[in-house]
Design a protein around this motif. Structure first.
Motif, PDB file in Angstrom:
ATOM      1  N   ILE A  57       0.841  -1.201   0.000  1.00 20.84           N
ATOM      2  CA  ILE A  57       0.000   0.000   0.000  1.00 20.84           C
ATOM      3  C   ILE A  57       0.875   1.248   0.000  1.00 20.84           C
ATOM      4  CG2 ILE A  57      -1.701   1.311   1.330  1.00 20.84           C
ATOM      5  CD1 ILE A  57      -2.694  -1.512   2.355  1.00 20.84           C
ATOM      6  N   ALA A  58       1.918   1.259   0.819  1.00 19.97           N
ATOM      7  CA  ALA A  58       2.826   2.413   0.893  1.00 19.97           C
ATOM      8  C   ALA A  58       3.457   2.687  -0.477  1.00 19.97           C
ATOM      9  CB  ALA A  58       3.905   2.166   1.944  1.00 19.97           C
ATOM     10  N   GLU A  65       8.892   2.462   2.531  1.00 16.51           N
ATOM     11  CA  GLU A  65       8.638   1.094   2.980  1.00 16.51           C
ATOM     12  C   GLU A  65       9.494   0.760   4.193  1.00 16.51           C
ATOM     13  OE1 GLU A  65       8.633  -1.775  -0.292  1.00 16.51           O
ATOM     14  OE2 GLU A  65       8.437  -0.068  -1.652  1.00 16.51           O
ATOM     15  N   ILE A  66       9.120  -0.333   4.863  1.00 18.20           N
ATOM     16  CA  ILE A  66       9.871  -0.830   6.021  1.00 18.20           C
ATOM     17  C   ILE A  66      10.423  -2.221   5.684  1.00 18.20           C
ATOM     18  CG2 ILE A  66       8.543   0.491   7.712  1.00 18.20           C
ATOM     19  CD1 ILE A  66       6.981  -2.167   8.288  1.00 18.20           C
ATOM     20  N   TRP A  82       0.536   4.618  10.543  1.00 25.64           N
ATOM     21  CA  TRP A  82       0.423   5.514   9.381  1.00 25.64           C
ATOM     22  C   TRP A  82      -0.780   5.122   8.519  1.00 25.64           C
ATOM     23  CZ3 TRP A  82       0.965   3.375   4.438  1.00 25.64           C
ATOM     24  CH2 TRP A  82       0.787   4.278   3.394  1.00 25.64           C
ATOM     25  N   LEU A  83      -0.897   3.829   8.236  1.00 26.46           N
ATOM     26  CA  LEU A  83      -2.012   3.353   7.418  1.00 26.46           C
ATOM     27  C   LEU A  83      -3.341   3.614   8.119  1.00 26.46           C
ATOM     28  CD1 LEU A  83      -3.126   1.807   4.948  1.00 26.46           C
ATOM     29  CD2 LEU A  83      -2.879  -0.279   6.327  1.00 26.46           C
ATOM     30  N   GLN A  84      -3.408   3.290   9.405  1.00 21.76           N
ATOM     31  CA  GLN A  84      -4.647   3.502  10.150  1.00 21.76           C
ATOM     32  C   GLN A  84      -5.054   4.971  10.132  1.00 21.76           C
ATOM     33  OE1 GLN A  84      -3.110   1.725  13.731  1.00 21.76           O
ATOM     34  NE2 GLN A  84      -4.362  -0.127  13.466  1.00 21.76           N
ATOM     35  N   LEU A 103      -5.749  -4.219   5.040  1.00 25.14           N
ATOM     36  CA  LEU A 103      -4.508  -4.780   4.501  1.00 25.14           C
ATOM     37  C   LEU A 103      -4.815  -5.833   3.437  1.00 25.14           C
ATOM     38  CD1 LEU A 103      -2.433  -5.116   7.779  1.00 25.14           C
ATOM     39  CD2 LEU A 103      -1.910  -3.610   5.847  1.00 25.14           C
ATOM     40  N   LEU A 104      -5.739  -6.729   3.746  1.00 23.83           N
ATOM     41  CA  LEU A 104      -6.083  -7.797   2.814  1.00 23.83           C
ATOM     42  C   LEU A 104      -6.774  -7.261   1.559  1.00 23.83           C
ATOM     43  CD1 LEU A 104      -7.324 -10.391   5.425  1.00 23.83           C
ATOM     44  CD2 LEU A 104      -5.257 -10.592   4.035  1.00 23.83           C
TER      45      LEU A 104
END
Length: 138
Positions: A57-58, A65-66, A82-84, A103-104
């Motif tokens: 997603i990032a 990215e991580i 961050w996503l939330q 996420l899915l």
């Protein structure tokens, strides 16, 4: 002879009942896929799935990215938060059913989606399947 046939039929019905019972349950809920984050028994697979899907997603939106190292830590927690935040969810950095759904739904469909490897490793009730929900991820 008739007893043997009845016994085989009974065994077949018993196996069928076990299969149906094992696959039943709440609408699409993944039984046994625990939360991922601080204070939870994090499996390597669950953490990797969270890392991989949030990175996907990032990447789509130009966010850094991580590492995908299957280890829960502050960088993974911050990436989930961050996503939330971006989705308007409670930004606690914990992957529960709401975050797992996103996420899915929004990450790689090879690993995510309803049939991918990560479906079995992240908590989800798959509420997003039947609807398109516009977000600032688009």
């Amino acid at each position: 002879m008739l007893k043997k046939i009845a016994a085989k039929a009974g065994l077949a019905l018993g196996v069928a009942a076990l299969v149906v019972g094992a696959t039943g349950g709440p609408a699409g809920a993944v039984q046994g896929a625990g939360y991922v984050g601080d204070g939870y028994a994090n499996s390597g697979a669950g953490v990797w799935c969270a890392q991989h899907l949030v990175n996907d997603i990032a990447r789509k939106v130009g966010h850094p990215e991580i590492p995908e190292d299957s280890t829960w830590g502050p960088r993974t927690k911050a990436q989930i938060a961050w996503l939330q935040d971006r989705l308007g969810l409670k930004a606690d950095g914990i992957v529960g059913p709401d975050t797992g759904n996103w996420l899915l739904y929004s990450g790689s469909q090879y690993y995510g989606g309803k049939n991918g490897y990560c479906f079995w490793n992240l908590p989800s009730d798959w509420r997003l399947e039947a609807m398109y929900v516009p977000t600032n991820l688009d």
